[in-house]
Write a protein that holds these residues in place. Structure first.
Motif, PDB file in Angstrom:
ATOM      1  N   PRO A 197       0.825  -1.210   0.000  1.00  0.00           N
ATOM      2  CA  PRO A 197       0.000   0.000   0.000  1.00  0.00           C
ATOM      3  C   PRO A 197       0.861   1.263   0.000  1.00  0.00           C
ATOM      4  CG  PRO A 197       0.206  -0.846   2.236  1.00  0.00           C
ATOM      5  CD  PRO A 197       1.086  -1.702   1.358  1.00  0.00           C
ATOM      6  N   PHE A 198       0.920   1.924  -1.119  1.00  0.00           N
ATOM      7  CA  PHE A 198       1.686   3.146  -1.298  1.00  0.00           C
ATOM      8  C   PHE A 198       0.822   4.173  -2.025  1.00  0.00           C
ATOM      9  CE2 PHE A 198       4.870  -0.127  -0.809  1.00  0.00           C
ATOM     10  CZ  PHE A 198       5.915   0.485  -0.143  1.00  0.00           C
ATOM     11  N   PHE A 199       1.319   5.395  -2.116  1.00  0.00           N
ATOM     12  CA  PHE A 199       0.691   6.378  -2.983  1.00  0.00           C
ATOM     13  C   PHE A 199       1.765   7.304  -3.539  1.00  0.00           C
ATOM     14  CE2 PHE A 199       0.736   8.324   1.173  1.00  0.00           C
ATOM     15  CZ  PHE A 199       0.907   9.686   0.979  1.00  0.00           C
ATOM     16  N   ARG A 200       1.533   7.741  -4.775  1.00  0.00           N
ATOM     17  CA  ARG A 200       2.503   8.599  -5.447  1.00  0.00           C
ATOM     18  C   ARG A 200       2.038  10.039  -5.446  1.00  0.00           C
ATOM     19  NH1 ARG A 200       3.593   8.997 -11.890  1.00  0.00           N
ATOM     20  NH2 ARG A 200       1.825  10.414 -11.611  1.00  0.00           N
ATOM     21  N   ILE A 201       2.959  10.916  -5.096  1.00  0.00           N
ATOM     22  CA  ILE A 201       2.752  12.350  -5.257  1.00  0.00           C
ATOM     23  C   ILE A 201       3.718  12.849  -6.319  1.00  0.00           C
ATOM     24  CG2 ILE A 201       3.249  14.590  -4.171  1.00  0.00           C
ATOM     25  CD1 ILE A 201       1.980  13.610  -1.641  1.00  0.00           C
ATOM     26  N   SER A 202       3.199  13.592  -7.277  1.00  0.00           N
ATOM     27  CA  SER A 202       4.054  14.321  -8.211  1.00  0.00           C
ATOM     28  C   SER A 202       4.248  15.720  -7.640  1.00  0.00           C
ATOM     29  CB  SER A 202       3.405  14.405  -9.598  1.00  0.00           C
ATOM     30  OG  SER A 202       4.129  15.306 -10.415  1.00  0.00           O
ATOM     31  N   TYR A 203       5.511  16.057  -7.332  1.00  0.00           N
ATOM     32  CA  TYR A 203       5.766  17.379  -6.773  1.00  0.00           C
ATOM     33  C   TYR A 203       6.234  18.376  -7.830  1.00  0.00           C
ATOM     34  CZ  TYR A 203      10.453  15.213  -6.129  1.00  0.00           C
ATOM     35  OH  TYR A 203      11.639  14.547  -6.301  1.00  0.00           O
ATOM     36  N   ALA A 204       5.820  18.141  -9.059  1.00  0.00           N
ATOM     37  CA  ALA A 204       6.130  19.069 -10.150  1.00  0.00           C
ATOM     38  C   ALA A 204       5.097  20.188 -10.188  1.00  0.00           C
ATOM     39  CB  ALA A 204       6.170  18.322 -11.483  1.00  0.00           C
ATOM     40  N   THR A 205       4.977  20.873  -9.075  1.00  0.00           N
ATOM     41  CA  THR A 205       4.089  22.025  -8.970  1.00  0.00           C
ATOM     42  C   THR A 205       4.703  22.986  -7.970  1.00  0.00           C
ATOM     43  OG1 THR A 205       1.779  22.705  -8.665  1.00  0.00           O
ATOM     44  CG2 THR A 205       2.638  21.076  -7.128  1.00  0.00           C
ATOM     45  N   SER A 206       4.108  24.140  -7.790  1.00  0.00           N
ATOM     46  CA  SER A 206       4.721  25.181  -6.957  1.00  0.00           C
ATOM     47  C   SER A 206       4.801  24.753  -5.499  1.00  0.00           C
ATOM     48  CB  SER A 206       3.916  26.475  -7.066  1.00  0.00           C
ATOM     49  OG  SER A 206       2.667  26.334  -6.414  1.00  0.00           O
ATOM     50  N   LYS A 207       5.785  25.312  -4.776  1.00  0.00           N
ATOM     51  CA  LYS A 207       5.924  25.016  -3.351  1.00  0.00           C
ATOM     52  C   LYS A 207       4.705  25.502  -2.571  1.00  0.00           C
ATOM     53  CE  LYS A 207      10.189  26.620  -2.641  1.00  0.00           C
ATOM     54  NZ  LYS A 207      11.472  26.867  -1.916  1.00  0.00           N
ATOM     55  N   GLU A 208       4.099  26.592  -3.037  1.00  0.00           N
ATOM     56  CA  GLU A 208       2.903  27.100  -2.363  1.00  0.00           C
ATOM     57  C   GLU A 208       1.764  26.095  -2.452  1.00  0.00           C
ATOM     58  OE1 GLU A 208       5.735  30.117  -3.177  1.00  0.00           O
ATOM     59  OE2 GLU A 208       4.696  28.807  -4.612  1.00  0.00           O
ATOM     60  N   GLU A 209       1.557  25.553  -3.655  1.00  0.00           N
ATOM     61  CA  GLU A 209       0.478  24.581  -3.822  1.00  0.00           C
ATOM     62  C   GLU A 209       0.796  23.282  -3.094  1.00  0.00           C
ATOM     63  OE1 GLU A 209      -2.680  24.024  -7.247  1.00  0.00           O
ATOM     64  OE2 GLU A 209      -0.705  23.372  -7.916  1.00  0.00           O
ATOM     65  N   LEU A 210       2.065  22.869  -3.133  1.00  0.00           N
ATOM     66  CA  LEU A 210       2.464  21.674  -2.398  1.00  0.00           C
ATOM     67  C   LEU A 210       2.232  21.855  -0.899  1.00  0.00           C
ATOM     68  CD1 LEU A 210       5.798  20.660  -4.165  1.00  0.00           C
ATOM     69  CD2 LEU A 210       3.677  19.335  -4.130  1.00  0.00           C
ATOM     70  N   GLY A 211       2.607  23.026  -0.383  1.00  0.00           N
ATOM     71  CA  GLY A 211       2.415  23.285   1.036  1.00  0.00           C
ATOM     72  C   GLY A 211       0.965  23.182   1.450  1.00  0.00           C
ATOM     73  N   GLU A 212       0.075  23.748   0.641  1.00  0.00           N
ATOM     74  CA  GLU A 212      -1.354  23.677   0.930  1.00  0.00           C
ATOM     75  C   GLU A 212      -1.854  22.243   0.841  1.00  0.00           C
ATOM     76  OE1 GLU A 212      -5.382  24.425   1.694  1.00  0.00           O
ATOM     77  OE2 GLU A 212      -3.535  25.486   2.217  1.00  0.00           O
ATOM     78  N   ALA A 213      -1.406  21.504  -0.172  1.00  0.00           N
ATOM     79  CA  ALA A 213      -1.830  20.110  -0.334  1.00  0.00           C
ATOM     80  C   ALA A 213      -1.378  19.274   0.854  1.00  0.00           C
ATOM     81  CB  ALA A 213      -1.275  19.542  -1.632  1.00  0.00           C
ATOM     82  N   LEU A 214      -0.148  19.467   1.293  1.00  0.00           N
ATOM     83  CA  LEU A 214       0.368  18.699   2.421  1.00  0.00           C
ATOM     84  C   LEU A 214      -0.357  19.051   3.716  1.00  0.00           C
ATOM     85  CD1 LEU A 214       4.099  18.964   1.394  1.00  0.00           C
ATOM     86  CD2 LEU A 214       2.790  16.837   1.528  1.00  0.00           C
ATOM     87  N   ARG A 215      -0.730  20.303   3.869  1.00  0.00           N
ATOM     88  CA  ARG A 215      -1.516  20.709   5.042  1.00  0.00           C
ATOM     89  C   ARG A 215      -2.855  19.972   5.047  1.00  0.00           C
ATOM     90  NH1 ARG A 215      -5.620  23.731   6.342  1.00  0.00           N
ATOM     91  NH2 ARG A 215      -5.997  24.383   4.179  1.00  0.00           N
ATOM     92  N   ARG A 216      -3.490  19.907   3.885  1.00  0.00           N
ATOM     93  CA  ARG A 216      -4.781  19.217   3.792  1.00  0.00           C
ATOM     94  C   ARG A 216      -4.627  17.720   4.048  1.00  0.00           C
ATOM     95  NH1 ARG A 216      -7.550  21.444  -1.762  1.00  0.00           N
ATOM     96  NH2 ARG A 216      -7.176  23.689  -1.500  1.00  0.00           N
ATOM     97  N   ILE A 217      -3.574  17.114   3.475  1.00  0.00           N
ATOM     98  CA  ILE A 217      -3.351  15.678   3.680  1.00  0.00           C
ATOM     99  C   ILE A 217      -3.134  15.389   5.159  1.00  0.00           C
ATOM    100  CG2 ILE A 217      -1.739  13.777   3.242  1.00  0.00           C
ATOM    101  CD1 ILE A 217      -1.304  14.964   0.442  1.00  0.00           C
ATOM    102  N   THR A 218      -2.333  16.229   5.799  1.00  0.00           N
ATOM    103  CA  THR A 218      -2.078  16.051   7.227  1.00  0.00           C
ATOM    104  C   THR A 218      -3.363  16.117   8.035  1.00  0.00           C
ATOM    105  OG1 THR A 218       0.144  17.008   6.985  1.00  0.00           O
ATOM    106  CG2 THR A 218      -0.795  16.957   9.196  1.00  0.00           C
ATOM    107  N   GLN A 219      -4.207  17.089   7.742  1.00  0.00           N
ATOM    108  CA  GLN A 219      -5.477  17.231   8.449  1.00  0.00           C
ATOM    109  C   GLN A 219      -6.401  16.049   8.173  1.00  0.00           C
ATOM    110  OE1 GLN A 219      -7.111  21.064   7.331  1.00  0.00           O
ATOM    111  NE2 GLN A 219      -5.958  22.144   8.904  1.00  0.00           N
ATOM    112  N   ALA A 220      -6.444  15.602   6.932  1.00  0.00           N
ATOM    113  CA  ALA A 220      -7.320  14.478   6.580  1.00  0.00           C
ATOM    114  C   ALA A 220      -6.874  13.207   7.311  1.00  0.00           C
ATOM    115  CB  ALA A 220      -7.331  14.257   5.082  1.00  0.00           C
ATOM    116  N   CYS A 221      -5.574  12.991   7.398  1.00  0.00           N
ATOM    117  CA  CYS A 221      -5.071  11.803   8.088  1.00  0.00           C
ATOM    118  C   CYS A 221      -5.361  11.879   9.586  1.00  0.00           C
ATOM    119  CB  CYS A 221      -3.575  11.656   7.840  1.00  0.00           C
ATOM    120  SG  CYS A 221      -3.158  11.206   6.136  1.00  0.00           S
ATOM    121  N   ALA A 222      -5.296  13.080  10.143  1.00  0.00           N
ATOM    122  CA  ALA A 222      -5.577  13.253  11.573  1.00  0.00           C
ATOM    123  C   ALA A 222      -7.020  12.935  11.919  1.00  0.00           C
ATOM    124  CB  ALA A 222      -5.233  14.677  12.003  1.00  0.00           C
ATOM    125  N   LYS A 223      -7.913  13.016  10.932  1.00  0.00           N
ATOM    126  CA  LYS A 223      -9.339  12.721  11.169  1.00  0.00           C
ATOM    127  C   LYS A 223      -9.631  11.221  11.168  1.00  0.00           C
ATOM    128  CE  LYS A 223     -10.953  17.054   9.037  1.00  0.00           C
ATOM    129  NZ  LYS A 223     -11.736  17.617   7.926  1.00  0.00           N
TER     130      LYS A 223
END
Length: 408
Positions: free
Chosen positions: A380-406
């Motif tokens: 069980p893995f998942f792939r992230i493509s980080y070929a996008t801006s650091k701002e968008e990555l930061g927001e995405a990672l914040r959301r992923i972190t919050q979703a996992c905490a739920k």
């Protein structure tokens, strides 16, 4: 009233009956539809640099059009582009190839397809380490071959081991496919990693080697890229070295891939291409010529940007309870293990039973699109493509972190 395919008695060919559209594309299509409907979706699924094609490359294409280079070209590449590719292989990879050992096609995917169609008979086996780029196995199946998938785990750096390769080879084995740096894992093979595999292949002269070097220029931490045909010249007469301009030069839409290998193989691949697409776009070939012969300094600058994004993503993922992420040597992907989250329950009472379910949860709950490892042959893995801006990555990672905490 329109007649549907089923009503008309449509029957797909058996060679594609068990295949479907890439799961990556399916996830991207669903995420894009959600975005069009107003959802604030961040898509981290596409394997495409967010940088634009450099201006000097676009200018060369425009100049080619103004000069009237809008006609058919030679079947598998203009002489000028083939010469530039041969120079590139010599200069950067230590490979001495003549122009009759070079082929150019409409993307590296067509290179792979041409090679398999030109060489596989029904039942021939192709060894593919997993995780692997999703098209590898389907191309083999379309060409009536049998993909032999070998799981390569994180504790081995997602790299194929010599003992695994030795055990998988049979009299029916035709090819081994290796991808370094890898899509999806970002793992790369150094000379030390390649050497035991090449020694195995030296003992099995009926087995050919196909190496996908597409992410060659996107490597980090002073990783020393090497391609197998240069490392072991005795295998050069049964190795196809595949590359292209899509990733390093941000030219995905230009659709130019190329390869170098034995002249007999290149000639057979040209037969396939002659009955499929004929020549690649003349304008795209002119652009690729400029890419390979023009300034190269921007490659290091862009790789440094990717490295900063890699470090951001790896750090954030490893801070999430239930997720572990290996540091990739290259490409622009992370391939994180989410096994620690399986069995947990979403706020809606749904149990996360697989990496596919986890990725669906992230899209629904966090509006972040990522791709499950099952699509690449390893769970069980998942792939992230980080070929996008650091701002968008930061927001995405914040959301992923919050979703996992739920998850409970």
């Amino acid at each position: 009233m329109a007649v549907t395919a089923n009503e008309a008695g449509f029957r797909p060919a058996s060679r594609i009956a068990t295949l479907g559209v890439s799961e990556i594309l399916q996830i991207g299509a669903r995420a894009s539809a959600m975005k069009r409907a107003g959802a604030p979706v961040i898509i981290l699924g596409a394997g495409e640099p967010d940088f634009d094609t450099p201006d000097f490359i676009k200018d060369s294409a425009a100049d080619a059009m103004r000069r009237g280079q809008t006609k058919y070209t030679a079947l598998d590449g203009t002489p000028e582009l083939k010469a530039a590719i041969a120079d590139k292989f010599a200069r950067e990879n230590g490979l001495a190839l003549s122009v009759d050992q070079i082929t150019v096609a409409t993307g590296a995917k067509q290179i792979l397809f041409n090679a398999m169609m030109a060489t596989l008979d029904a039942g021939d086996e192709v060894i593919i380490p997993t995780p692997y780029w999703t098209s590898y196995s389907d191309i083999v199946r379309i060409c009536e071959g049998e993909p032999v998938l070998i799981e390569c785990h994180a504790d081995a750096g997602f790299r194929l081991q010599a003992a695994q390769l030795e055990a998988a080879i049979t009299p029916k084995t035709r090819w081994v496919m290796l991808n370094s740096p890898s899509n999806p894992s970002g793992a790369a093979y150094s000379a030390v990693h390649y050497r035991p595999l090449l020694d195995v292949l030296l003992r099995h002269p009926h087995v050919w080697l196909m190496v996908d070097d597409m992410y060659e220029h996107i490597v980090y931490d002073d990783f020393d890229f090497v391609t197998p045909a240069a490392l072991e010249p005795k295998l050069a007469d049964r190795t196809l070295t595949v590359n292209g301009v899509s990733k390093a030069y941000a030219m995905t839409g230009w659709r130019i891939g190329y390869a170098g290998g034995p002249a007999a193989l290149i000639k057979a691949m040209a037969v396939v291409q002659s009955q499929a697409t004929s020549c690649p776009s003349s304008i795209s070939q002119a652009a690729a010529l400029a890419a390979l012969t023009g300034p190269q300094d921007f490659l290091a600058e862009r790789t440094q940007s990717f490295k900063e994004r890699r470090d951001l993503v790896v750090s954030a993922l490893n801070a999430i309870d239930g997720i572990t992420c290996r540091v990739p040597e290259g490409a622009f992907y992370t391939f994180a293990h989410c096994g620690g989250l399986l069995g947990r329950t979403t706020p809606n009472g749904v149990v996360i039973e697989s990496d596919r379910a986890f990725c669906a949860y992230l899209l629904d709950e966090a509006h972040v699109a990522v791709v499950p490892g099952s699509a690449f042959g390893l769970s069980p893995f998942f792939r992230i493509s980080y070929a996008t801006s650091k701002e968008e990555l930061g927001e995405a990672l914040r959301r992923i972190t919050q979703a996992c905490a739920k998850l409970t």
